[in-house]
Design a protein around this motif. Structure first.
Motif, mmCIF file in Angstrom:
data_model
loop_
_atom_site.group_PDB
_atom_site.id
_atom_site.type_symbol
_atom_site.label_atom_id
_atom_site.label_comp_id
_atom_site.label_asym_id
_atom_site.label_seq_id
_atom_site.Cartn_x
_atom_site.Cartn_y
_atom_site.Cartn_z
ATOM 1 N N UNK A 1 0.835 -1.205 0.000
ATOM 2 C CA UNK A 1 0.000 0.000 0.000
ATOM 3 C C UNK A 1 0.867 1.250 0.000
ATOM 4 N N UNK A 2 0.563 2.125 -0.895
ATOM 5 C CA UNK A 2 1.199 3.441 -0.945
ATOM 6 C C UNK A 2 2.718 3.336 -1.001
ATOM 7 N N UNK A 3 3.214 2.335 -1.709
ATOM 8 C CA UNK A 3 4.652 2.126 -1.893
ATOM 9 C C UNK A 3 5.396 2.008 -0.567
ATOM 10 N N UNK A 4 4.719 1.408 0.425
ATOM 11 C CA UNK A 4 5.364 1.204 1.713
ATOM 12 C C UNK A 4 5.353 2.399 2.631
ATOM 13 N N UNK A 5 4.714 3.483 2.255
ATOM 14 C CA UNK A 5 4.632 4.666 3.102
ATOM 15 C C UNK A 5 3.466 4.486 4.067
ATOM 16 N N UNK A 6 3.759 4.046 5.272
ATOM 17 C CA UNK A 6 2.726 3.728 6.260
ATOM 18 C C UNK A 6 1.829 4.918 6.576
ATOM 19 N N UNK A 7 2.356 6.110 6.517
ATOM 20 C CA UNK A 7 1.552 7.299 6.825
ATOM 21 C C UNK A 7 0.403 7.466 5.832
ATOM 22 N N UNK A 8 0.625 7.094 4.593
ATOM 23 C CA UNK A 8 -0.433 7.209 3.590
ATOM 24 C C UNK A 8 -1.545 6.183 3.817
ATOM 25 N N UNK A 9 -1.199 5.039 4.402
ATOM 26 C CA UNK A 9 -2.189 3.994 4.665
ATOM 27 C C UNK A 9 -2.867 4.168 6.021
ATOM 28 N N UNK A 10 -2.366 5.046 6.845
ATOM 29 C CA UNK A 10 -2.907 5.222 8.201
ATOM 30 C C UNK A 10 -4.410 5.500 8.223
ATOM 31 N N UNK A 11 -4.966 6.342 7.335
ATOM 32 C CA UNK A 11 -6.420 6.562 7.378
ATOM 33 C C UNK A 11 -7.219 5.275 7.124
ATOM 34 N N UNK A 12 -6.744 4.430 6.230
ATOM 35 C CA UNK A 12 -7.413 3.164 5.957
ATOM 36 C C UNK A 12 -7.380 2.270 7.187
ATOM 37 N N UNK A 13 -6.228 2.131 7.801
ATOM 38 C CA UNK A 13 -6.087 1.298 8.995
ATOM 39 C C UNK A 13 -6.961 1.846 10.119
ATOM 40 N N UNK A 14 -6.965 3.150 10.295
ATOM 41 C CA UNK A 14 -7.776 3.761 11.346
ATOM 42 C C UNK A 14 -9.260 3.535 11.115
ATOM 43 N N UNK A 15 -9.708 3.591 9.870
ATOM 44 C CA UNK A 15 -11.112 3.395 9.554
ATOM 45 C C UNK A 15 -11.548 1.959 9.822
#
Length: 110
Positions: free
Chosen positions: A91-105
């Motif tokens: 997800x997001x080329x490994x940039x966890x910050x970009x995936x954070x909204x998905x994980x939080x949701x």
């Protein structure tokens, strides 16, 4: 999980009644429901419901268990998890910050 399995699962969910069935089964975890109960809840003929449940089971999204004369169906949450993980791997080329909204949701429900 591979591409073919993911396509089969997404294809199974890409039909309105089957999507409704899966959502009903998720709401009734872990007890599950008999096919007749699902059919009544959704206003679908029982023979049609059996066909939909078969498609979802072959796609790895529903499990069944015989309890006496009744077959109880449950959402296969491990199957759903595998599909979701396949979709968001890298997800997001490994940039966890970009995936954070998905994980939080997704986190509050689980």
């Amino acid at each position: 999980m591979d591409s073919d399995s993911t396509i089969a699962a997404l294809g199974a969910l890409a039909q309105g009644t089957r999507l409704d069935v899966f959502r009903v089964l998720v709401r009734h975890q872990p007890a599950g429901l008999a096919a007749g109960a699902i059919a009544r809840l959704l206003g679908v003929p029982q023979n049609t419901m059996s066909a939909h449940l078969g498609i979802l089971a072959r796609a790895g999204l529903v499990q069944s268990e015989r309890q006496g004369r009744t077959i109880v169906y449950r959402a296969d949450l491990d199957g759903l998890r595998a599909v979701m993980l396949f979709l968001v791997t890298d997800c997001c080329a490994g940039n966890a910050a970009l995936c954070a909204p998905l994980v939080a949701a997704l986190s509050p429900c689980c």
